[in-house]
Design an enzyme around this catalytic site. Structure first.
Site, short mmCIF file in Angstrom:
data_model
loop_
_atom_site.label_atom_id
_atom_site.label_comp_id
_atom_site.label_asym_id
_atom_site.label_seq_id
_atom_site.Cartn_x
_atom_site.Cartn_y
_atom_site.Cartn_z
N GLU A 103 0.84 -1.17 -0.06
CA GLU A 103 -0.02 0.16 -0.02
C GLU A 103 0.75 1.38 0.18
O GLU A 103 1.85 1.24 0.44
CB GLU A 103 -0.84 0.01 1.24
CG GLU A 103 -2.44 -0.36 1.11
CD GLU A 103 -3.03 0.59 0.22
OE1 GLU A 103 -2.43 1.37 -0.61
OE2 GLU A 103 -4.32 0.67 0.60
N ASP A 104 0.46 2.21 -0.49
CA ASP A 104 0.97 3.66 -0.32
C ASP A 104 0.87 4.18 0.96
O ASP A 104 1.87 4.75 1.60
CB ASP A 104 0.49 4.66 -1.50
CG ASP A 104 -1.34 4.69 -1.61
OD1 ASP A 104 -1.80 3.72 -0.55
OD2 ASP A 104 -1.77 5.44 -2.41
N ASP A 107 -4.27 5.62 6.05
CA ASP A 107 -4.87 6.95 6.80
C ASP A 107 -5.84 6.39 7.94
O ASP A 107 -5.33 6.16 9.07
CB ASP A 107 -5.81 7.70 5.83
CG ASP A 107 -6.05 9.00 6.38
OD1 ASP A 107 -6.00 9.28 7.60
OD2 ASP A 107 -6.37 9.88 5.49
N PHE A 156 -2.64 16.05 4.16
CA PHE A 156 -2.84 15.38 2.95
C PHE A 156 -1.36 15.31 2.12
O PHE A 156 -0.66 16.65 1.99
CB PHE A 156 -3.64 16.30 2.25
CG PHE A 156 -4.23 15.25 0.78
CD1 PHE A 156 -5.19 14.20 1.04
CD2 PHE A 156 -3.67 15.57 -0.29
CE1 PHE A 156 -5.46 13.23 0.07
CE2 PHE A 156 -4.14 14.78 -1.32
CZ PHE A 156 -5.09 13.76 -1.12
N ARG A 169 0.85 12.12 -9.13
CA ARG A 169 1.57 10.72 -8.91
C ARG A 169 2.92 10.69 -9.32
O ARG A 169 3.53 9.76 -8.88
CB ARG A 169 0.42 9.83 -9.51
CG ARG A 169 -0.97 9.69 -9.03
CD ARG A 169 -1.68 8.35 -9.71
NE ARG A 169 -3.07 8.47 -9.49
CZ ARG A 169 -3.60 8.06 -8.53
NH1 ARG A 169 -2.95 7.58 -7.50
NH2 ARG A 169 -5.15 8.07 -8.46
P1 XMP Z 1 -8.08 4.62 4.82
O1 XMP Z 1 -9.11 3.80 4.60
O2 XMP Z 1 -6.73 4.16 5.38
O3 XMP Z 1 -7.87 5.17 3.30
O4 XMP Z 1 -8.62 6.01 5.49
C1 XMP Z 1 -6.52 4.96 2.74
C2 XMP Z 1 -6.59 5.54 1.32
O5 XMP Z 1 -7.25 7.13 1.38
C3 XMP Z 1 -6.23 7.80 0.48
N1 XMP Z 1 -5.38 8.45 1.19
C4 XMP Z 1 -4.63 9.68 0.65
N2 XMP Z 1 -4.19 10.06 -0.90
N3 XMP Z 1 -2.97 11.66 0.08
C5 XMP Z 1 -3.57 11.01 -0.86
O6 XMP Z 1 -3.35 11.05 -2.18
C6 XMP Z 1 -3.20 11.49 1.32
O7 XMP Z 1 -2.47 12.26 2.21
C7 XMP Z 1 -3.87 10.33 1.65
N4 XMP Z 1 -4.27 9.93 2.69
C8 XMP Z 1 -5.40 8.81 2.46
C9 XMP Z 1 -5.38 6.83 -0.23
O8 XMP Z 1 -5.96 6.22 -1.53
C10 XMP Z 1 -5.32 5.51 0.60
O9 XMP Z 1 -5.07 4.38 -0.10
MG MG Z 2 -4.14 3.70 -1.85
#
Ligand code: XMP
Ligand code: MG
Length: 184
Positions: A103-104, A107, A156, A169
């Site tokens: 995973e990237d 959150d 973010f 990206r």
């Molecule tokens: P959860 O379910 O862990 O969600 O809240 C994780 C997904 O939310 C997106 N995400 C972000 N994407 N910058 C982004 O570009 C951020 O700071 C960020 N925080 C959450 C992301 O798709 C991740 O897989």
């Molecule tokens: Mg993601």
């Protein structure tokens, strides 16, 4: 794309390309040690994990196969709802396999905890997670993330796979955006 291409859109570089490379090397070393002699299926979560998948896979000595999933949270806006829909499922049957989700960012952790129970029900030999980034809120959900790159503040972030409105990206680093980008 680099810092200069960002003009005034970039607030700051949070994690540089060199720091990402060094961290991936560290994580790969641990993963190689943990899976010695095993075949591993790494599962990337689209689209954000493409860069981590590509770079981590090339750093590993362990032979891996690669598969992808795309999921979407039903919720509106930028907050995850925990109700997840599969947009693209795995091509492979994971039963009996050693699966490592890549995973990237984590959150709230809601997406990943849903994904974990979904994949666990398919009977893999083992199931672990590798996430490049983790935000503090993730601690509220009880998920055991074996491999974490960086714990970051609750801001973010974009770059290295992460987007704002599908942009940024292809930045080689992780950074934050200037308020004017959000219309602030
Ligand atoms: P959860 O379910 O862990 O969600 O809240 C994780 C997904 O939310 C997106 N995400 C972000 N994407 N910058 C982004 O570009 C951020 O700071 C960020 N925080 C959450 C992301 O798709 C991740 O897989
Ligand atoms: Mg993601």
């Amino acid at each position: 794309m680099d810092e200069k291409d960002m003009g005034t859109d970039l607030a700051k570089v949070l994690i540089s390309k060199d720091e990402i490379d060094a961290k991936l090397a560290e994580l790969a070393e641990r993963i190689d040690a943990d899976y010695r002699g095993e075949d591993v299926l790494i599962v990337g979560v689209l689209k954000g994990a493409v860069m981590v998948m590509a770079d981590l896979a090339r750093t590993l000595h362990t032979p891996v196969t690669m598969d992808w999933m795309a999921v979407s949270s039903y919720g509106m806006g930028t907050k995850s709802s925990g109700v997840v829909r599969i947009l693209k499922d795995l091509d492979t049957d994971i039963s009996g396999k050693h699966v490592l989700i890549v995973e990237d960012i984590i959150d709230s952790g809601l997406t990943l905890s849903w994904l974990l129970s979904n994949l666990r029900s398919r009977g893999p030999a083992s199931l672990e997670i590798c996430a490049l980034l983790r935000k503090p809120d993730a601690a509220k959900v009880d998920i055991d993330v074996k491999y974490v790159g960086f714990d970051i503040p609750n801001e973010f972030v974009v770059g290295y796979g992460l987007d704002f409105a599908e942009k940024y990206r292809n930045l080689p680093f992780v950074g934050t955006l200037a308020p004017h980008v959000y219309g602030g």
